[in-house]
Design a protein around this motif. Structure first.
Motif: not given
Lengths: 317, 367
Positions: B336-359
């Motif tokens: 069920a790769p969906g579960i891991i992708k789900h987790l990853l997605y959340r993780f990445r989203n959080k990162q994005k929000r903090t590093e938004n300007t940087d990106e």
């Protein structure tokens, strides 16, 4: 005459666990979710039945204990069925894979827990409050059939009622109609305003819990404890009975009965003097050989529910 | 049934995270049972690479897992779910045992004949299920389950009747000439049971890859598995393909059995149940995504987990069932790769929000 009576009684006793498990499997598969994990759910049921009965007995609950064991098996197996349901319905995992996960996980985890709970023992302590045969007055006096149907374990009475109930549900009720529709054409069912995935969740969870009753039956009527050999492949036999019966409640029951009959035949044949010269293994082989032969000669092509194994994708035809 | 359509993961990330999560879940259950997971995992690693003997025995554990995975995978490819590898293993052992005990041949030839005959018996056993499915439409799940038990009890019957070792639940020993042990390697590795079967496993892996992807026969298998209706129009006889594929699947299973008898034990045990290697093979095939390289890696991983689990129970007192708990958790997350992708997605989203300007500045530079 007595042999025939014993044979039929034995058939039903052997079949009880299989009927539970096969009917359980059928519920899930008719809703479109493959349930190869029946074996694992039976193991779970056997484990929880042994544990609950043992602790209830230790708490001094006496003859109610096995009933609590049965209830414990039914309820606690939800933990495992939820894994299969979430993986295969929500995350659209391959259903054979998530069923296989159950088949590896439940024996491993339950044997692990047995070792943890009972200081490394390979099986749970023997329980003394198991089910005993109950004979129903007057009805059990009917020749042959009376002994078969009305002088047996409580679990067997439960399973007889369950078969009738399932037949009614599947053939006569709206719930059954919806469940079948979800398994045949989820798209159309969704259009009709029925929540496909909700029905599948309920089906998978019920399926596992009913199969768990099968595992519990083995502990509470035959083995009196839970160990590595308690279930030992009976889930797969139940699976075979389900396919054999073409996913139909009565057919599935007949499939399980055929297998139970061959098991009982094995026991009765060994008593007959002339059979002593035949190798034992031939009798052990008999149930499997008989099933295979009946399949080839009489049953043949099996047609599974049309949407079996396919996760539901809204908007896809 | 869309059995063929096993999960597809788009990166290596999912299996790696799945393995990590599996180990974590294993550790949680160890904590629950009152054991020390660190000690357990260390003793597991020690068990696996502790001595040359252990490395050899680890290889011995891995070889059947790979073959069993391949046997399941090739059946998956044609759209069949082969639960019958256990039975095919038994027939392979039986074939090897018959040749190994009953015939007298010069040393190398004896071993080869025994391996071939065992593999052939396994193959024929598999072909029965293929035939019943292909031409009679009988579900292979039932037939292979039944054939497993029939194989088990037939082997008991044959051993008791013709090749018993008195006073034991075993057959007599095979003749020395039929052994496929590599004695000098075995001696070098402290008596670990190393045999020529390892070489065969590698050959089979190469064969599997080449046969499925580069030959007409492999193409026919894939077409049959993908769309059985299309085979009619393409002029492919799908029932013949099923028999052939199940024969090959059975050959792989049979080989496992021959190695057990000729290379590892020298006898065949009369055991109450089948070995269960066939079910492990389902897991290996699934984790390996039915590809040769994937199955090789999955076989190695499962070998480490099952063999290492013995070390855990020895070194840390953890019941070795925990190995299977880890394995099932890994398969769960991979399936069920969906579960891991789900987790990853959340993780990445959080990162994005903090590093938004940087990106945003970075992407401007890139453009």
């Amino acid at each position: 005459m007595e042999i025939i009576g014993n044979l039929l009684n034995g058939t039903l006793v052997f079949s009880t666990a299989l009927i539970f498990a096969a009917l359980g499997g059928m519920i899930s598969e008719r809703s479109g979710v493959i349930n190869i994990g029946i074996e694992g759910f039976m193991v779970s049921g056997a484990f929880f039945a042994a544990i609950f009965t043992y602790y209830a007995e230790s708490a001094g609950l006496g003859s109610i204990s096995p009933w609590l064991g049965l209830l414990g098996a039914f309820v606690c197996t939800i933990i495992f069925s939820f894994i299969h349901a979430v993986a295969s319905i929500k995350y659209k995992a391959n259903q054979v894979v998530s069923g296989t996960v159950i088949n590896i996980l439940t024996p491993a985890l339950t044997f692990f827990l047995v070792k943890v709970l009972f200081d490394g023992a390979a099986e749970t302590p023997i329980i003394s409050n198991v089910f005993r045969k109950i004979s129903i007055p007057y009805l059990s006096d009917i020749p042959i059939l009376g002994d078969m149907l009305f002088n047996t374990y409580p679990t067997t009475y439960v399973v007889i009622l369950l078969v009738l109930f399932m037949y009614y549900i599947f053939k006569r009720s709206t719930v059954g109609l919806r469940l079948r529709a979800v398994g045949e054409h989820p798209g159309a069912t969704d259009t009709a305003g029925i929540n496909v995935n909700r029905i599948r969740y309920i089906s998978v969870i019920l399926s596992a819990s009913i199969a768990a009753l099968g595992g519990a039956t083995i502990v509470l009527t035959t083995t009196s404890s839970f160990s590595f050999t308690t279930v030992a492949g009976q889930g797969f036999i139940a699976l075979a009975a389900m396919i054999f019966g073409k996913w139909h409640p009565i057919g599935v029951t007949l499939g399980a009965l055929l297998f139970g009959f061959a098991q009982a035949l094995k026991d009765q044949m060994q008593i007959i003097p002339f059979a002593q010269s035949i190798p034992n293994e031939l009798f052990y082989m008999l149930p499997y050989l008989l099933t295979l032969i009946v399949l080839v000669i009489a049953v043949g092509r099996s047609s599974a529910p049309a949407a079996l194994g396919q996760p539901y994708e809204p908007g896809q035809r | 049934m869309k059995i063929r359509k096993i999960f597809q993961y788009d990166s290596l990330l999912v299996p790696i995270i799945a393995i990590a999560l599996g180990l974590i879940i294993g550790a949680l259950f160890m904590l629950l049972g009152g054991y020390n997971p660190t000690v357990a995992y260390v003793s597991m690693i020690e068990k696996v690479i502790g001595s040359s003997y252990d490395v050899g025995e680890l290889l011995r554990t891995i070889a059947p897992l790979i073959l069993s995975g391949l046997a399941v995978a090739i059946a998956f490819k044609v759209g069949l779910f082969n639960i019958g590898v256990d039975g095919q293993i038994i027939m392979g052992s039986l074939g090897a045992l018959i040749v190994g005990t009953q015939l007298s041949l010069p040393s190398i030839i004896h071993g080869i004949v025994a391996v071939l005959f065992g593999a052939l018996l396994g193959g024929l056993w598999g072909a029965i299920a293929g035939y019943l499915k292909g031409s009679k439409g009988i579900n292979e799940v039932i037939t292979t389950i039944m054939l497993n038990y029939i194989a088990l009890y037939s082997s008991h019957m044959m051993i008791r009747a013709f090749m018993p070792q008195e006073g034991t639940q075993r057959s007599e020993l095979i003749k020395e000439s039929a052994s496929i042990k590599i004695n000098f390697l075995s001696d070098m590795m402290g008596g670990a049971r190393i045999h020529w079967g390892f070489l065969i496993v590698i050959l089979v892996l190469v064969f599997y890859h080449y046969y499925l992807n580069k030959t007409k026969w492999g193409y026919e298998i894939r077409v049959t598995g993908l769309n059985i209706q299309a085979t009619k129009y393409a002029g492919i006889n799908s029932s013949k393909i099923m028999v052939r594929t199940m024969f090959i699947s059975g050959l792989f299973g049979g080989l496992i059995g021959t190695f057990n008898v000729l290379g590892v034990f020298n006898y065949m045990a009369i055991s109450a149940s089948t070995s269960g290697i066939g079910f492990d093979g389902i897991a290996v095939a699934l984790l390996g995504g039915n590809t040769a390289i994937g199955i090789l890696l999955a076989g190695i991983l499962f070998g480490i987990l099952t063999y290492g689990a013995q070390g855990m129970s020895f070194g840390a007192g953890v019941p070795n069932e925990i190995g299977d708990v880890v394995i099932s958790a890994i398969i769960f997350f991979v399936s069920a790769p969906g579960i891991i992708k789900h987790l990853l997605y959340r993780f990445r989203n959080k990162q994005k929000r903090t590093e938004n300007t940087d990106e945003t500045t970075k992407s401007k530079k890139g453009a």
